[in-house]
Design an enzyme around this catalytic site. Structure first.
Site, short mmCIF file in Angstrom:
data_model
loop_
_atom_site.label_atom_id
_atom_site.label_comp_id
_atom_site.label_asym_id
_atom_site.label_seq_id
_atom_site.Cartn_x
_atom_site.Cartn_y
_atom_site.Cartn_z
N LYS A 34 0.85 -1.18 0.00
CA LYS A 34 0.00 0.00 0.00
C LYS A 34 0.89 1.25 0.00
O LYS A 34 1.89 1.29 0.71
CB LYS A 34 -0.90 -0.02 1.25
CG LYS A 34 -2.33 0.31 0.94
CD LYS A 34 -3.29 0.04 2.06
CE LYS A 34 -4.56 0.83 1.77
NZ LYS A 34 -5.66 0.46 2.63
N GLU A 40 -20.06 -5.61 8.80
CA GLU A 40 -21.04 -4.83 9.57
C GLU A 40 -22.17 -5.71 10.09
O GLU A 40 -22.65 -5.51 11.21
CB GLU A 40 -21.62 -3.71 8.69
CG GLU A 40 -20.65 -2.57 8.38
CD GLU A 40 -19.65 -2.88 7.26
OE1 GLU A 40 -19.78 -3.96 6.64
OE2 GLU A 40 -18.75 -2.07 7.03
N ARG A 83 -25.68 -1.99 5.42
CA ARG A 83 -25.40 -3.42 5.25
C ARG A 83 -26.11 -4.28 6.30
O ARG A 83 -26.40 -5.43 6.07
CB ARG A 83 -23.90 -3.66 5.43
CG ARG A 83 -23.06 -3.49 4.23
CD ARG A 83 -23.18 -4.70 3.33
NE ARG A 83 -22.72 -4.40 1.99
CZ ARG A 83 -21.50 -4.58 1.55
NH1 ARG A 83 -20.59 -5.07 2.35
NH2 ARG A 83 -21.18 -4.28 0.33
#
Ligand SMILES: Cc1ncc(C[n+]2csc(CCOP(=O)(O)OP(=O)(O)O)c2C)c(N)n1
Length: 640
Positions: A283, A370, A398
């Site tokens: 990253k 979630e 969600r």
């Protein structure tokens, strides 16, 4: 900006005509453009820098738009946008009217699927494979999913199905060991073991142990294990989990080596079955500050390229709502040992990272999950804990059924701290938190509140922790109003609003972030001779019926103001109340809020202004309401 090789790329076809030796120069040019643009506009820097080589390789080997590339979450799509004809528009990334920060089918034929929320790519890709096969077509479908997004249950639901259907589908697992923060969970540990070769070694040790435990012949067999080695190896291929799900596993391969990527993709392209290609990336690759602090540059605000320092110092000035939530929760948890904190892969964003430092054993990061976060909280609440689940408004969508079925139906004392409620700005329609009042309001047992400022947020959180049922508190992105914070936390009476300004001509009933502009609007109206009363509703449910009905009867004109969509929102609740009380025809009502539409991206302040959710907008509605009535032109009652 000087663009070198990149200046010759107007679409993926141009990329294929480049000499292989020019590709790393192209990667450099793309990185420069991304860094330069994000340093000015803000955006998802670290993830996009990490897939520059992978994106080049994908567009070199596959033929978009015929072949479909689906970017999970979509925050890593910047190189894809640059390579697919949007290079010159790229400097307007995330700007009002410019390029979206996420893939958008409406923006380009190369964006195969709109994304923003995680873990959807494999489902969408599989759907496309099914359609392709039913229509007798022959394109390739590729889902690019991060190791973080792979923690989302939907990704597994899709793999489970894909492995069974045996479709020609390529899943690229972009593994950088990071979600926004370091990735968590057993799956992440498993991927790390694959990478380090530990998986094979451990399995080999375990098989040896089993053999040794067999009396008499075991030791002899272990001696033969050298010969068995190859057999064991094939039994314990690194990606056994994916293989068992019906995928061919290939990898891990280095994700910044263009030649390896291209050659592997060329080879993988020949398979006509579900394949997982495991690619290792870093990253922030190519920009040292982002490599060193990938979380800080995940969603970066504008920064100075040379130093890497952010132009807006997040911690300066008045505290954000998130910070006040975080410090208040710690304060309450110091007195109340039942409090636990839960996040779905957003410890920094929700402020729970600080809670985790103080109470590591009472903090749970469940990954991008979630739904699980909410039902986990329900289980904890059943057994006497007081879980505080902090999730952004948009991602809580969600977990709709889990809130309804697992929490509210059982009336469990779970607290939902809903951050980034309302408009969030540059991330756009996938991330606007404009629906939560509407999707939560119909749920029985739930208490739903929104603070007018950061001080009230403290008291609401405290009140929620003492309430014996589910409570949701929604608060906006960004800084509070800069009001002073009371030392002592107090219990707010459930379902009671407050009059913050008196007036006779009309009533502005505002909720949450809209109370402050409503108050300022009322002051301005006073200068024009219009006396506006202002109510801070505090509760969307239960509504303060008495206060609202009194205001309706006394002033005869109501303006409701909310940073939420109008359908089923706060204003609708007020209208329903008037209808129940037989007042709907005698009281004039105007609802201000977000219309039923997906709000575009742009600066939050500008979007709010455009919607009339500002002091000026409120003043003009109030003025109209009074003046139109005087000239008897019409009634401002909104139709149901
Ligand atoms: C349903 C959902 N929850 C939370 C988020 C917020 N979010 C955006 S990116 C991200 C991390 C994704 O990690 P990974 O897939 O590994 O991609 P990386 O950023 O590491 O490239 C999270 C949690 C989201 N987009 N969608």
């Amino acid at each position: 900006m000087e663009q070198g090789v990149l200046s010759r790329i107007n679409g993926p076809d141009d990329l294929r005509s480049l000499d292989r030796s020019e590709l790393s120069e192209l990667a450099n040019d793309i990185r420069h453009l991304i860094i330069d643009t994000v340093s000015r506009n803000g955006g998802h820097l670290a993830a996009s820098l990490g897939v520059v080589e992978l994106t080049i390789a994908l567009h070199r080997v596959f033929h978009s738009p015929d072949d479909k590339i689906i970017w999970d979450v979509g925050h890593q799509c910047y190189a894809h946008k640059i390579l697919t004809g949007r290079r010159d528009l790229f400097p307007r990334l995330r700007q009002y009217g410019g390029l979206s920060g996420f893939p958008k089918r409406a923006e380009s034929i190369h964006d195969a699927f709109d994304t923003g929320h995680s873990s959807t790519s494999i489902s969408a890709a599989l759907g496309m494979c099914i359609a392709r096969d039913m229509q007798g077509k022959h394109y390739k479908v590729i889902a690019v999913i991060g190791d973080g997004s792979l923690t989302g249950g939907m990704a597994f639901e899709a793999m489970n199905h894909a492995g069974d259907l045996k479709k020609d589908l390529l899943v690229i697992l972009n593994d950088n060991k990071m979600s926004i923060s370091p990735n968590v969970g057993a799956l992440s540990t498993y991927l790390n073991r694959i990478i380090s070769g530990q998986f094979y070694n451990r399995m080999k040790r375990e098989i040896e142990m089993v053999l040794r435990s067999i009396p008499q012949i075991g030791t002899h067999m272990v001696k033969m294990a050298g010969r068995l080695d190859e057999a064991i190896k094939s039994l314990v291929v690194p990606g056994i989990m994916f293989e068992e799900l019906g995928f061919k596993y290939i990898g891990p391969i280095p994700g910044h080596n263009l030649m390896t990527l291209i050659d592997t993709l060329e080879a993988v392209k020949r398979f006509q079955r579900p394949v997982v290609l495991h690619v290792l990336t870093q990253k922030g690759k190519g920009y040292t500050p982002a490599e060193l602090k990938p979380s800080a540059y995940h969603s970066a605000s504008p920064f100075i390229v040379e130093s890497g320092s952010f132009k807006l110092q997040k911690d300066k000035g008045q505290p954000s709502y998130t910070q006040v939530f975080s410090q208040t929760l710690i304060k309450i948890a110091q007195q109340n040992s039942k409090i636990v904190g839960i996040t779905a892969a957003m410890p920094e964003g929700t402020g729970l990272d600080r809670f985790a430092q103080v109470f590591p054993e009472r903090f749970f990061d469940v990954g991008i999950a979630e739904q699980h976060a909410v039902t986990l909280a329900a289980g904890m609440a059943c057994q006497g804990l007081r879980p505080v689940v902090s999730i952004y408004s948009t991602f809580l969508q969600r977990a709709y059924d889990q809130i309804l079925h697992d929490v509210c139906l059982q009336n469990l004392p779970v607290i939902f701290a809903i951050d980034r409620a309302g408009l969030v700005g540059e991330d756009g329609p996938t991330h606007q938190g404009s629906f939560d009042l509407s999707y939560l309001r119909p749920m029985p047992n739930l208490i739903l509140m929104a603070p007018k400022d950061e001080n009230e947020l403290q008291h609401m959180l405290y009140t929620a922790t003492l309430y014996e049922g589910p409570v949701a508190i929604r608060y906006p992105r960004g800084n509070g109003l800069g009001v002073s914070l009371d030392e002592t936390l107090s219990l707010l009476p459930i379902g009671r609003g407050e009059v913050v300004r008196r007036g006779e001509d009309l009533t502005l009933i505002a909720i949450g972030s809209m109370v402050s502009p409503a108050f300022t609007a009322a002051e301005r109206l006073a200068d024009e001779g219009i006396r506006a009363q202002v109510i801070n509703a505090r509760f969307v449910k239960p509504l303060d019926r008495e206060l609202i009905l009194q205001a309706a009867r006394r002033t005869g004109r109501l303006i409701t103001i909310e940073e939420n969509v109008l359908p089923a929102g706060f204003g609708s609740a007020v209208l329903e109340l008037l209808e129940q009380e037989g007042l709907w025809s005698s009281v004039r009502v105007r609802r201000c809020g977000i219309p039923e539409q997906f709000m575009a991206f742009g600066p939050r302040r500008a979007l709010m202004e455009e919607l009339g959710l500002s002091e000026t907008g409120i003043v003009s509605v109030a003025r109209q309401m009074c003046s139109l009535e005087e000239s008897a032109v019409g009634c401002w009652k909104e139709p149901f």
